[in-house]
Design a protein around this motif. Structure first.
Motif, PDB file in Angstrom:
ATOM      1  N   LYS A   1     -40.945 -71.265 -21.421  1.00  0.00           N
ATOM      2  CA  LYS A   1     -41.542 -70.088 -22.039  1.00  0.00           C
ATOM      3  C   LYS A   1     -41.296 -70.222 -23.394  1.00  0.00           C
ATOM      4  CE  LYS A   1     -41.272 -65.095 -21.824  1.00  0.00           C
ATOM      5  NZ  LYS A   1     -40.663 -63.845 -21.511  1.00  0.00           N
ATOM      6  N   ASP A   2     -42.384 -69.755 -24.091  1.00  0.00           N
ATOM      7  CA  ASP A   2     -42.665 -69.864 -25.498  1.00  0.00           C
ATOM      8  C   ASP A   2     -42.610 -68.433 -26.297  1.00  0.00           C
ATOM      9  OD1 ASP A   2     -45.422 -68.908 -25.583  1.00  0.00           O
ATOM     10  OD2 ASP A   2     -45.804 -70.944 -24.981  1.00  0.00           O
ATOM     11  N   ASN A   3     -42.605 -68.254 -27.524  1.00  0.00           N
ATOM     12  CA  ASN A   3     -42.802 -67.196 -28.375  1.00  0.00           C
ATOM     13  C   ASN A   3     -44.194 -66.734 -28.885  1.00  0.00           C
ATOM     14  OD1 ASN A   3     -42.951 -69.044 -30.423  1.00  0.00           O
ATOM     15  ND2 ASN A   3     -41.065 -68.347 -31.491  1.00  0.00           N
ATOM     16  N   LEU A   4     -45.067 -67.384 -28.151  1.00  0.00           N
ATOM     17  CA  LEU A   4     -46.490 -67.048 -28.471  1.00  0.00           C
ATOM     18  C   LEU A   4     -47.175 -65.679 -28.016  1.00  0.00           C
ATOM     19  CD1 LEU A   4     -47.950 -70.647 -28.517  1.00  0.00           C
ATOM     20  CD2 LEU A   4     -46.767 -69.549 -30.471  1.00  0.00           C
TER      21      LEU A   4
ATOM     22  N   ALA B   1     -55.293 -72.778 -26.921  1.00  0.00           N
ATOM     23  CA  ALA B   1     -54.095 -72.546 -26.329  1.00  0.00           C
ATOM     24  C   ALA B   1     -53.043 -73.634 -26.316  1.00  0.00           C
ATOM     25  CB  ALA B   1     -54.356 -72.306 -24.884  1.00  0.00           C
ATOM     26  N   ALA B   2     -51.802 -73.290 -26.244  1.00  0.00           N
ATOM     27  CA  ALA B   2     -50.806 -74.204 -26.346  1.00  0.00           C
ATOM     28  C   ALA B   2     -49.596 -74.077 -25.281  1.00  0.00           C
ATOM     29  CB  ALA B   2     -50.018 -74.017 -27.749  1.00  0.00           C
ATOM     30  N   VAL B   3     -49.230 -75.170 -24.744  1.00  0.00           N
ATOM     31  CA  VAL B   3     -48.273 -74.893 -23.550  1.00  0.00           C
ATOM     32  C   VAL B   3     -46.841 -75.874 -24.041  1.00  0.00           C
ATOM     33  CG1 VAL B   3     -47.947 -75.819 -21.177  1.00  0.00           C
ATOM     34  CG2 VAL B   3     -49.931 -74.840 -22.058  1.00  0.00           C
ATOM     35  N   TYR B   4     -45.724 -75.582 -23.719  1.00  0.00           N
ATOM     36  CA  TYR B   4     -44.688 -76.484 -24.009  1.00  0.00           C
ATOM     37  C   TYR B   4     -43.831 -76.685 -22.476  1.00  0.00           C
ATOM     38  CZ  TYR B   4     -44.675 -74.269 -28.794  1.00  0.00           C
ATOM     39  OH  TYR B   4     -45.139 -74.069 -30.222  1.00  0.00           O
ATOM     40  N   ALA B   5     -43.462 -77.762 -22.549  1.00  0.00           N
ATOM     41  CA  ALA B   5     -43.090 -78.262 -21.228  1.00  0.00           C
ATOM     42  C   ALA B   5     -41.983 -79.336 -21.465  1.00  0.00           C
ATOM     43  CB  ALA B   5     -44.030 -78.858 -20.177  1.00  0.00           C
ATOM     44  N   VAL B   6     -41.059 -79.484 -20.111  1.00  0.00           N
ATOM     45  CA  VAL B   6     -40.158 -80.596 -20.205  1.00  0.00           C
ATOM     46  C   VAL B   6     -40.511 -81.562 -18.900  1.00  0.00           C
ATOM     47  CG1 VAL B   6     -38.388 -79.644 -21.408  1.00  0.00           C
ATOM     48  CG2 VAL B   6     -38.426 -79.127 -19.007  1.00  0.00           C
TER      49      VAL B   6
ATOM     50  N   LEU C   1     -37.412 -78.373 -29.413  1.00  0.00           N
ATOM     51  CA  LEU C   1     -38.357 -77.566 -29.176  1.00  0.00           C
ATOM     52  C   LEU C   1     -38.677 -77.030 -30.759  1.00  0.00           C
ATOM     53  CD1 LEU C   1     -37.904 -75.821 -25.994  1.00  0.00           C
ATOM     54  CD2 LEU C   1     -39.766 -77.090 -26.318  1.00  0.00           C
ATOM     55  N   ALA C   2     -37.702 -76.982 -31.477  1.00  0.00           N
ATOM     56  CA  ALA C   2     -37.742 -76.245 -32.864  1.00  0.00           C
ATOM     57  C   ALA C   2     -38.469 -77.176 -33.693  1.00  0.00           C
ATOM     58  CB  ALA C   2     -36.583 -75.825 -33.293  1.00  0.00           C
ATOM     59  N   THR C   3     -38.397 -78.445 -33.490  1.00  0.00           N
ATOM     60  CA  THR C   3     -39.020 -79.312 -34.316  1.00  0.00           C
ATOM     61  C   THR C   3     -40.781 -79.580 -34.287  1.00  0.00           C
ATOM     62  OG1 THR C   3     -39.193 -81.197 -32.678  1.00  0.00           O
ATOM     63  CG2 THR C   3     -37.285 -81.301 -34.164  1.00  0.00           C
ATOM     64  N   PHE C   4     -41.155 -78.757 -33.274  1.00  0.00           N
ATOM     65  CA  PHE C   4     -42.551 -78.951 -33.043  1.00  0.00           C
ATOM     66  C   PHE C   4     -43.074 -77.731 -34.012  1.00  0.00           C
ATOM     67  CE2 PHE C   4     -41.900 -79.886 -28.364  1.00  0.00           C
ATOM     68  CZ  PHE C   4     -42.012 -81.246 -28.703  1.00  0.00           C
ATOM     69  N   ASP C   5     -42.372 -76.902 -34.507  1.00  0.00           N
ATOM     70  CA  ASP C   5     -42.963 -75.581 -35.148  1.00  0.00           C
ATOM     71  C   ASP C   5     -42.294 -75.795 -36.525  1.00  0.00           C
ATOM     72  OD1 ASP C   5     -44.180 -74.548 -32.861  1.00  0.00           O
ATOM     73  OD2 ASP C   5     -42.391 -73.719 -32.178  1.00  0.00           O
TER      74      ASP C   5
ATOM     75  N   GLN D   1     -47.450 -67.073 -19.001  1.00  0.00           N
ATOM     76  CA  GLN D   1     -47.968 -66.639 -20.418  1.00  0.00           C
ATOM     77  C   GLN D   1     -49.511 -66.638 -20.665  1.00  0.00           C
ATOM     78  OE1 GLN D   1     -44.714 -68.394 -22.321  1.00  0.00           O
ATOM     79  NE2 GLN D   1     -44.798 -66.405 -23.515  1.00  0.00           N
ATOM     80  N   MET D   2     -50.389 -67.515 -19.918  1.00  0.00           N
ATOM     81  CA  MET D   2     -51.667 -67.517 -19.720  1.00  0.00           C
ATOM     82  C   MET D   2     -52.310 -67.389 -18.543  1.00  0.00           C
ATOM     83  SD  MET D   2     -51.118 -71.036 -22.311  1.00  0.00           S
ATOM     84  CE  MET D   2     -52.906 -71.575 -22.033  1.00  0.00           C
ATOM     85  N   ALA D   3     -52.739 -66.324 -18.200  1.00  0.00           N
ATOM     86  CA  ALA D   3     -53.011 -65.786 -16.794  1.00  0.00           C
ATOM     87  C   ALA D   3     -54.109 -66.851 -16.374  1.00  0.00           C
ATOM     88  CB  ALA D   3     -53.793 -64.550 -17.086  1.00  0.00           C
TER      89      ALA D   3
END
Length: 495
Positions: A116-119, A128-133, A232-236, A474-476
């Motif tokens: 889950k992101d803060n977008l 769009a953007a997606v974060y994952a592991v 995750l913080a390094t991406f932004d 977060q992206m229906a």
């Protein structure tokens, strides 16, 4: 030649929900390269059609070729039923997708999880953007090349439509090039299952961003817990350099003596509470303490007679969880039980129960997928023990059951906000979307060739050896999936 699905107009989508033919689509054969483990750009190449000797414009020739291709074979492709002739291939029908992107990784990933992101929630804008592991499955002779990948996909654009002009929406943004960024945490073994969990900082400072933890279940039977918040913080924050200690696990759990594939974080325990199950049929509960340590209850739950395939915490009762096993049963447990016996024991399949998903909208609904290709929905309110024999094994009837797939079910997940929609992945190389709210009118005629296609089937997406899928909540309507060929991110126009 290629066997194509019919174009999906709004009228056809409506017809589908009324029991019409399903859309069948596949990702492009060419996938984005993943050449740099930290960052890479990928894009699909547009097909270039040159004018022929007749001198006709490219657009006119292309349109005619597409019409000819459709005329060659209008048969609907049905997984497990339709056989491709020599030289035929499956190609995607762009008109049925709102978004479709694919990418490859150095090694296949058996498991991944969306972070889950803060977008913001309910996002509908593009790109769009997606974060994952994700965890890799490197060659057996090169185990040291395994890694935990922290991923950001950005610049994910909407599919272009021929009838859209530049004035329709923000065309500049929608035409953005997809970008893949990745941070690597070295692992010494293949990842069987990985799950993420977000929790407030152990210091209790709720003004700080949530801490993102991962639990990685390795082939060597160990479970590693990492804090991937800095990655995750390094991406932004471009230019951020990670400390060497950032890749070290917070804890390494060694209570399992055999490998396993079952893993789940409790959604109701903010600090972190973890379920893990192995091939010996043992289930352990590990809890994070206020001080940041990890404590495993050394008394496993042991009622299954075979391997634990799936574990799911209840979405509304913090002490309850369900387990699915290759012994064909699903059991429901209360961690407070001193007897360590299941509260409910249900025989639901004569084959392995591979996967399971608990609805987060309607808490009494549970969906399962088995090794024989069948998947079903169960009403837990019907799973009540016999008052005269509490230990008796129940055999209730499913609310809904489907045997459309002819190969093992490999992943299943409820739509995050619609309890009638379920996504199912199978070893038949397809990912299917289902709408349980659809009912077929008894008087409605159906094409004889589609007689064995359930009317609840909304969409079929082809993906080679698909292993796991997840909705991006977060992206229906957006789904991310992993298979032998890499990752796919898509959104259909039917969901």
């Amino acid at each position: 030649m290629s066997k194509r699905a019919a174009d999906a107009t709004e009228e056809q989508v409506s017809a589908l929900k009324a029991g019409g033919r399903p859309f069948v689509d596949t990702p492009p054969d060419e996938m984005g390269d993943f050449e740099d483990e930290f960052e890479d750009e990928y894009e699909s190449e547009d097909e270039i059609i040159e004018a022929g000797v007749d001198g006709r414009p490219d657009a006119e020739r292309e349109a005619e070729e597409q019409r000819d291709a459709m005329d060659v074979d209008k048969q609907t492709f049905i997984p497990g039923r339709t056989k491709l002739a020599p030289g035929e291939t499956l190609t995607p029908d762009p008109s049925t997708y709102e978004m479709l992107h694919t990418l490859s990784t150095p090694w296949p990933c058996l498991s991944f999880d969306i972070v889950k992101d803060n977008l913001g929630d309910n996002r509908k804008t593009y790109p769009a953007a997606v974060y994952a592991v994700a965890g890799t499955q490197a060659d057996i002779e090169r185990p040291k090349e395994n890694e935990l990948m922290v991923i950001k996909l950005s610049g994910l654009s909407r599919m272009e439509r021929e009838n859209e002009s530049d004035s329709d929406g923000d065309s500049d943004d929608e035409a953005a090039e997809p970008i893949l960024e990745s941070k690597s945490i070295p692992l010494t073994s293949t990842t069987n299952r990985i799950r993420s969990h977000q929790t407030p900082s152990p210091s209790g400072d709720y003004s700080k961003p949530p801490q993102t933890l991962t639990a990685t279940m390795l082939e060597n039977s160990q479970i590693l817990i990492h804090d991937v918040t800095p990655h995750l913080a390094t991406f932004d924050n471009p230019g951020t350099i990670l400390a060497p200690s950032a890749s070290k696990p917070l804890s390494t759990l060694r209570m399992h003596k055999s490998e396993g594939y079952a893993l789940d974080w409790s959604p109701l325990q903010p600090l972190g509470k973890l379920l893990t199950g192995d091939n010996d049929g043992l289930i352990y509960v590990t809890t994070r303490t206020e001080g940041g340590g990890w404590v495993t209850d050394n008394r496993p739950f042991t009622a299954h007679s075979s391997s634990i395939e799936e574990l799911q915490w209840s979405p509304n009762e913090r002490n309850v969880f369900a387990s699915a096993s290759s012994d064909g049963t699903v059991k429901v447990w209360d961690v407070r039980s001193k007897s360590r016996k299941p509260a409910v024991d249900v025989k639901i399949s004569n084959t392995d129960v591979n996967v399971m998903t608990w609805s987060h909208q309607t808490f009494h609904l549970l969906a399962t997928g088995a090794d024989d290709g069948k998947w079903a929905v169960w009403d837990l309110r019907h799973w009540k023990p016999d008052a005269n024999n509490a230990s008796a094994q129940l055999k209730p009837k499913a609310v809904a059951s489907f045997d459309f797939h002819k190969e093992p079910i490999t992943s299943i997940e409820w739509h995050p906000s619609d309890d009638s929609v379920v996504a199912v992945a199978s070893a038949d190389n397809t990912l299917t979307l289902w709408d349980l709210a659809v009912e077929l009118d008894d008087e409605e005629g159906r094409d004889a060739s589609l007689a064995d296609v359930p009317p609840q089937l909304l969409f079929v997406h082809y993906m080679e050896s698909v292993k796991e899928l997840h909705w991006q909540a977060q992206m229906a309507g957006t789904i991310m999936a992993t298979g032998s060929g890499g990752f796919g991110v898509f959104k259909t126009i039917s969901v």
